[in-house]
Design an enzyme around this catalytic site. Sequence first.
Site, PDB file in Angstrom:
ATOM      1  N   GLY A  10       0.830  -1.214   0.000  1.00 54.42           N
ATOM      2  CA  GLY A  10       0.000   0.000   0.000  1.00 54.42           C
ATOM      3  C   GLY A  10       0.859   1.256   0.000  1.00 54.42           C
ATOM      4  O   GLY A  10       2.088   1.185  -0.003  1.00 54.42           O
ATOM      5  N   ASP A  31       0.563  -8.743   1.379  1.00 52.43           N
ATOM      6  CA  ASP A  31      -0.545  -7.913   0.912  1.00 52.43           C
ATOM      7  C   ASP A  31      -1.469  -8.786   0.081  1.00 52.43           C
ATOM      8  O   ASP A  31      -0.986  -9.673  -0.637  1.00 52.43           O
ATOM      9  CB  ASP A  31       0.002  -6.753   0.051  1.00 52.43           C
ATOM     10  N   ASN A  32      -2.785  -8.557   0.156  1.00 50.78           N
ATOM     11  CA  ASN A  32      -3.673  -9.312  -0.737  1.00 50.78           C
ATOM     12  C   ASN A  32      -3.997  -8.494  -1.992  1.00 50.78           C
ATOM     13  O   ASN A  32      -4.736  -8.943  -2.858  1.00 50.78           O
ATOM     14  CB  ASN A  32      -4.963  -9.739  -0.018  1.00 50.78           C
ATOM     15  N   THR A  35      -6.349  -3.263  -2.205  1.00 53.39           N
ATOM     16  CA  THR A  35      -6.153  -1.813  -2.418  1.00 53.39           C
ATOM     17  C   THR A  35      -4.669  -1.490  -2.617  1.00 53.39           C
ATOM     18  O   THR A  35      -4.341  -0.413  -3.093  1.00 53.39           O
ATOM     19  CB  THR A  35      -6.725  -0.954  -1.255  1.00 53.39           C
ATOM     20  N   TYR A  62       1.088 -17.573   7.922  1.00 51.89           N
ATOM     21  CA  TYR A  62       2.256 -18.442   8.123  1.00 51.89           C
ATOM     22  C   TYR A  62       3.508 -17.722   7.632  1.00 51.89           C
ATOM     23  O   TYR A  62       3.574 -17.279   6.484  1.00 51.89           O
ATOM     24  CB  TYR A  62       2.080 -19.763   7.349  1.00 51.89           C
ATOM     25  N   TYR A 145     -14.647   1.472   9.327  1.00 52.46           N
ATOM     26  CA  TYR A 145     -13.203   1.723   9.467  1.00 52.46           C
ATOM     27  C   TYR A 145     -12.886   2.147  10.901  1.00 52.46           C
ATOM     28  O   TYR A 145     -11.994   1.588  11.542  1.00 52.46           O
ATOM     29  CB  TYR A 145     -12.806   2.816   8.479  1.00 52.46           C
ATOM     30  N   LYS A 149     -10.668  -0.058  13.593  1.00 52.16           N
ATOM     31  CA  LYS A 149      -9.393   0.427  14.125  1.00 52.16           C
ATOM     32  C   LYS A 149      -9.463   0.572  15.644  1.00 52.16           C
ATOM     33  O   LYS A 149      -8.467   0.339  16.338  1.00 52.16           O
ATOM     34  CB  LYS A 149      -9.013   1.757  13.480  1.00 52.16           C
TER      35      LYS A 149
END
Length: 309
Positions: A10, A31-32, A35, A62, A145, A149
Amino acid sequence: MRTLITGGAGFLGSHMCDRLIAEGHFVICMDNLITGNPDNIAHLFGNENFIFIKHDVTEYIYVEGSLDYILHFASPASPIDYLKLPIQTLKVGSLGTHKALGLAKAKSAGFLLASTSECYGDPLVHPQHEDYWGNVNPIGIRGVYDEAKRFAEAMTMAYHRYHGIDTKIVRIFNTYGPRMRLDDGRALPTFMCQALRGEEVTVFGDGLQTRSFCYVSDLVEGIYRLLLSNESLPVNLGNPDELTILDFAKKIIEITGTKKKIAFKTLPEDDPKVRQPDIKKAKSILQWEPEISLDEGLKLTLKYFKEKG
Ligand code: UDP
């Protein structure tokens, strides 16, 4: 030092990858990419101190070998993103933080949570200092959000108190700079792209709501200092130089030289009316304060947007 950075592809995560590699860490960037963007870390591929793992941190994480630090930056972070991805936002703040903390416990690693000024919601105390508990609408559109958080902070403190994990929490205020996504919907990228495309600049509401913008290199320096500190309670990091969004739009119109004017649009629900970090704590415990002025930072950012646009 072996360090895992979740959300490492990101905007902020990738700058943290750069900084920690420069400090001699071996960085595992996770990261997937929902975004995040591989372009942000493309320059690190091939670096022997860097690996990238594509993974959704809401699932079991993992990582082979030892870890000294985990920096948990994974989350959609612009209002448009978390409105589009409400469940993922809630999951990464809750389940993702739990997984990342569990990993920190298993590896006896230090843990740093990227939290947010959104914890203060639409604040009734101004400027916002760390002792303020905030004014958040839990069921509003931004609640996904803000509450994720806030939960992440609560979970981090619980792991600190109950499991004795060395944890840090940074409350990040509006930050800008190269690698922001052009279409992330936030004020700065939106205004710059509109101005550069010769479109009207869209100010929401009357534009009298305020924000305080911090240049990314200043933020990264503060986070690095916090990581090395002994402070486990939240620390605000941001630039206290506050201005209205209308003045911010005018500034961008001026520096881009666009002939177009401002178009006023509806103010989104629960949009905070004011925001300015109280950074006394960061000044005293980290000897940190921002160095880059808004004019200077905007010039550097404009160069990036011109190259990308
Ligand atoms: N904003 C705006 N026009 C836009 C995008 C944002 O006037 O095209 C406003 C938004 O309503 C908010 C401020 O700019 O008051 C900062 O918004 P941003 O999305 O950058 O982040 P926020 O600080 O609200 O999380």
